[in-house]
Scaffold this active site. Structure first.
Site, mmCIF file in Angstrom:
data_model
loop_
_atom_site.group_PDB
_atom_site.id
_atom_site.type_symbol
_atom_site.label_atom_id
_atom_site.label_comp_id
_atom_site.label_asym_id
_atom_site.label_seq_id
_atom_site.Cartn_x
_atom_site.Cartn_y
_atom_site.Cartn_z
ATOM 1 N N HIS A 34 -3.719 71.324 24.180
ATOM 2 C CA HIS A 34 -2.897 72.085 23.233
ATOM 3 C C HIS A 34 -3.574 72.210 21.877
ATOM 4 O O HIS A 34 -2.928 72.551 20.894
ATOM 5 C CB HIS A 34 -1.520 71.418 23.080
ATOM 6 N N SER A 94 7.441 63.853 28.496
ATOM 7 C CA SER A 94 8.800 64.113 29.009
ATOM 8 C C SER A 94 8.768 65.043 30.208
ATOM 9 O O SER A 94 9.786 65.304 30.822
ATOM 10 C CB SER A 94 9.665 64.737 27.898
ATOM 11 N N GLN A 150 -1.865 66.424 25.883
ATOM 12 C CA GLN A 150 -1.057 67.454 25.231
ATOM 13 C C GLN A 150 -1.028 67.201 23.720
ATOM 14 O O GLN A 150 -0.550 68.032 22.958
ATOM 15 C CB GLN A 150 0.367 67.434 25.767
ATOM 16 N N ASP A 199 -2.925 65.160 17.877
ATOM 17 C CA ASP A 199 -3.097 64.248 16.735
ATOM 18 C C ASP A 199 -4.506 63.674 16.600
ATOM 19 O O ASP A 199 -4.804 62.987 15.626
ATOM 20 C CB ASP A 199 -2.055 63.105 16.826
ATOM 21 N N CYS A 206 -11.185 87.272 12.447
ATOM 22 C CA CYS A 206 -12.583 87.342 12.923
ATOM 23 C C CYS A 206 -12.788 86.358 14.072
ATOM 24 O O CYS A 206 -11.912 85.560 14.395
ATOM 25 C CB CYS A 206 -13.549 87.059 11.767
HETATM 26 C C1 BV8 Z 1 2.148 79.117 28.668
HETATM 27 C C2 BV8 Z 1 1.301 72.387 20.424
HETATM 28 C C3 BV8 Z 1 1.549 81.075 29.803
HETATM 29 C C4 BV8 Z 1 2.303 72.566 19.375
HETATM 30 C C5 BV8 Z 1 2.592 72.369 22.418
HETATM 31 C C6 BV8 Z 1 8.275 81.922 27.497
HETATM 32 C C7 BV8 Z 1 7.058 82.552 27.305
HETATM 33 C C8 BV8 Z 1 5.887 81.947 27.678
HETATM 34 C C9 BV8 Z 1 5.891 80.681 28.210
HETATM 35 C C10 BV8 Z 1 7.104 80.072 28.359
HETATM 36 C C11 BV8 Z 1 8.295 80.667 28.053
HETATM 37 N N1 BV8 Z 1 9.309 79.797 28.336
HETATM 38 C C12 BV8 Z 1 8.801 78.660 28.841
HETATM 39 C C13 BV8 Z 1 7.470 78.814 28.857
HETATM 40 C C14 BV8 Z 1 6.513 77.886 29.248
HETATM 41 C C15 BV8 Z 1 6.262 77.021 28.023
HETATM 42 C C16 BV8 Z 1 7.095 75.782 28.256
HETATM 43 O O1 BV8 Z 1 6.717 74.994 29.093
HETATM 44 N N2 BV8 Z 1 8.201 75.652 27.516
HETATM 45 C C17 BV8 Z 1 9.065 74.503 27.709
HETATM 46 C C18 BV8 Z 1 9.704 74.119 26.380
HETATM 47 C C19 BV8 Z 1 10.095 74.872 28.770
HETATM 48 N N3 BV8 Z 1 4.866 76.736 27.981
HETATM 49 C C20 BV8 Z 1 4.070 77.481 27.204
HETATM 50 O O2 BV8 Z 1 4.453 78.329 26.445
HETATM 51 C C21 BV8 Z 1 2.592 77.162 27.380
HETATM 52 N N4 BV8 Z 1 1.884 78.373 27.609
HETATM 53 O O3 BV8 Z 1 3.007 78.898 29.476
HETATM 54 O O4 BV8 Z 1 1.321 80.202 28.727
HETATM 55 C C22 BV8 Z 1 2.196 82.289 29.246
HETATM 56 C C23 BV8 Z 1 1.783 82.797 28.043
HETATM 57 C C24 BV8 Z 1 2.369 83.967 27.581
HETATM 58 C C25 BV8 Z 1 3.387 84.576 28.314
HETATM 59 C C26 BV8 Z 1 3.787 84.010 29.518
HETATM 60 C C27 BV8 Z 1 3.193 82.869 29.993
HETATM 61 C C28 BV8 Z 1 2.066 76.543 26.109
HETATM 62 C C29 BV8 Z 1 2.614 75.138 25.999
HETATM 63 C C30 BV8 Z 1 1.965 74.453 24.808
HETATM 64 C C31 BV8 Z 1 2.915 74.428 23.656
HETATM 65 N N5 BV8 Z 1 2.344 73.624 22.593
HETATM 66 N N6 BV8 Z 1 1.960 71.686 21.481
HETATM 67 C C32 BV8 Z 1 2.308 71.354 18.519
HETATM 68 O O5 BV8 Z 1 2.019 70.252 19.003
HETATM 69 O O6 BV8 Z 1 2.617 71.538 17.338
HETATM 70 S S1 BV8 Z 1 3.639 71.553 23.420
HETATM 71 C C33 BV8 Z 1 4.252 70.171 22.660
HETATM 72 O O7 BV8 Z 1 5.100 69.566 23.605
HETATM 73 C C34 BV8 Z 1 3.246 69.081 22.346
HETATM 74 O O8 BV8 Z 1 1.926 69.342 22.750
HETATM 75 C C35 BV8 Z 1 3.793 67.911 23.143
HETATM 76 O O9 BV8 Z 1 2.861 66.981 23.461
HETATM 77 C C36 BV8 Z 1 4.265 68.684 24.298
HETATM 78 C C37 BV8 Z 1 5.035 68.083 25.382
HETATM 79 O O10 BV8 Z 1 5.878 67.165 24.877
HETATM 80 P P1 BV8 Z 1 5.558 65.627 25.212
HETATM 81 O O11 BV8 Z 1 4.138 65.361 24.844
HETATM 82 O O12 BV8 Z 1 5.966 65.341 26.593
HETATM 83 O O13 BV8 Z 1 6.447 64.938 24.130
HETATM 84 P P2 BV8 Z 1 8.004 64.679 24.199
HETATM 85 O O14 BV8 Z 1 8.432 64.278 22.840
HETATM 86 O O15 BV8 Z 1 8.682 65.818 24.894
HETATM 87 O O16 BV8 Z 1 8.125 63.434 25.192
HETATM 88 C C38 BV8 Z 1 7.578 62.191 24.842
HETATM 89 C C39 BV8 Z 1 7.916 61.245 25.977
HETATM 90 O O17 BV8 Z 1 7.335 59.976 25.671
HETATM 91 C C40 BV8 Z 1 9.396 61.028 26.141
HETATM 92 O O18 BV8 Z 1 9.722 61.125 27.515
HETATM 93 C C41 BV8 Z 1 9.613 59.588 25.652
HETATM 94 O O19 BV8 Z 1 10.600 58.923 26.411
HETATM 95 C C42 BV8 Z 1 8.290 58.971 25.921
HETATM 96 N N7 BV8 Z 1 7.928 57.874 25.023
HETATM 97 C C43 BV8 Z 1 8.288 57.684 23.736
HETATM 98 N N8 BV8 Z 1 7.690 56.569 23.272
HETATM 99 C C44 BV8 Z 1 6.933 56.068 24.283
HETATM 100 C C45 BV8 Z 1 7.085 56.895 25.406
HETATM 101 N N9 BV8 Z 1 6.486 56.665 26.581
HETATM 102 C C46 BV8 Z 1 5.671 55.586 26.648
HETATM 103 N N10 BV8 Z 1 5.473 54.747 25.607
HETATM 104 C C47 BV8 Z 1 6.088 54.942 24.431
HETATM 105 N N11 BV8 Z 1 5.882 54.085 23.421
#
Ligand code: BV8
Length: 256
Positions: A114, A195, A96, A99, A125
């Site tokens: 992503h 997460s 996901q 970087d 274009c």
């Molecule tokens: C989709 C690019 C179908 C951006 C990202 C309304 C309309 C449409 C869709 C939705 C909607 N409502 C909800 C959705 C679905 C939506 C979604 O899931 N929303 C969530 C918030 C509920 N999904 C979408 O929109 C996807 N498309 O569904 O299309 C569609 C289309 C149109 C109409 C209808 C349906 C697109 C999802 C992609 C979004 N883009 N990234 C950018 O990066 O700038 S997502 C973004 O979050 C990043 O990619 C990131 O990686 C990703 C997920 O987060 P995590 O990677 O898990 O990161 P996070 O910080 O949350 O967690 C880190 C974890 O690591 C933590 O648990 C922490 O404890 C742990 N950690 C920390 N340090 C360590 C560690 N673990 C191990 N070792 C460590 N050292």
């Protein structure tokens, strides 16, 4: 720690999230409280956000380009590169993360679900996305030079999948095919540093389980979808992955 055995018949699908890059110094999404400069990330990383305030969105991505390019892959990235080397086409990494650290570490069998910080594309274009490491100054809205040659003004956008945008069907098909090919074989699904909040990535564990996979989560804390994994190893991926995969230790992976 429970024992993950990977032998010469095991297929491994890995999913990583922002947590895998945390030890490289890249802030995670929810770790920052899901905000960037007071904006919910879903507002900045969305087509509507780009439409409404493109300069803010370009500032968001330019700052992340600048931040990530001085960071180095960590032991977790490197352990996944070594696992790919050992398993070959029985390995696939879906990330996901945007970087670029997996690719810089040497991952090749990689699906950047992503998109990537270091690519841009035209909003008008059909030129393919292209490498773009430029950090744009505040307020600069980069435009497409191909369109300019045709007398058109068209803004560039980061080649990133925003919230509310579809993922590349070819990427999803590649992941799906890997799982299908793993059916009947020993299939392991390993998620690390995520997460489990964002779909469709957070639903991959269900797809893998339906295909009979053994499921593992390596995460600093219990993820939203932790209950759907058979095994949960809590800890930093930079330390847990090498030891869980038996990489970097004197015990060769295949003999465990
Ligand atoms: C989709 C690019 C179908 C951006 C990202 C309304 C309309 C449409 C869709 C939705 C909607 N409502 C909800 C959705 C679905 C939506 C979604 O899931 N929303 C969530 C918030 C509920 N999904 C979408 O929109 C996807 N498309 O569904 O299309 C569609 C289309 C149109 C109409 C209808 C349906 C697109 C999802 C992609 C979004 N883009 N990234 C950018 O990066 O700038 S997502 C973004 O979050 C990043 O990619 C990131 O990686 C990703 C997920 O987060 P995590 O990677 O898990 O990161 P996070 O910080 O949350 O967690 C880190 C974890 O690591 C933590 O648990 C922490 O404890 C742990 N950690 C920390 N340090 C360590 C560690 N673990 C191990 N070792 C460590 N050292």
């Amino acid at each position: 720690m429970s024992q993950l055995t990977i032998d010469d018949a095991t297929h491994v699908l890995v999913l990583t999230g922002a947590g895998v890059s945390a030890e490289s110094g890249i802030p995670t999404f929810r770790g920052a409280g899901g905000l960037w400069e007071g904006y919910p990330i879903e507002d900045v990383a969305s087509p509507r956000g780009f439409r409404e305030h493109p300069a803010l969105v370009w500032r968001f991505y330019s700052q992340r380009r600048e931040g990530a390019r001085v960071c180095e892959p960590n032991a977790g990235h490197r352990a996944l590169v070594e696992l790919e080397r050992r398993l070959g086409d029985r390995f696939l990494l879906a990330t996901q993360n945007v970087d670029g650290l997996h690719r810089r570490a040497g991952s090749d069998r990689l699906v950047e679900m992503h998109g990537c910080l270091y690519r841009s594309r035209c909003t008008v274009c059909v030129r393919p996305a292209f490498d773009d490491h430029q950090v744009y100054a505040e307020g600069v809205l980069p435009s497409c030079d191909r369109c300019a040659e045709r007398g058109r003004s068209a803004m560039l956008r980061p080649d990133i999948v925003w919230f509310g945008e579809m993922l590349d069907p070819a990427d999803l098909a590649r992941i799906d095919a890997f799982v299908r090919n793993g059916r009947g074989e020993r299939l392991v699904f390993l998620a690390a540093g995520t997460s489990g909040v964002v779909y469709p990535a957070a639903g991959m564990v269900d797809m893998a389980r339906a295909a009979g996979a053994e499921t593992w989560l390596v995460n600093a804390e219990a993820a939203d979808n932790v209950s759907r994994f058979e095994h949960f190893v809590q800890g930093p991926s930079g330390r847990v992955l090498p030891s869980l995969l038996g990489i970097g230790l004197d015990v060769p992976l295949m003999l465990r």
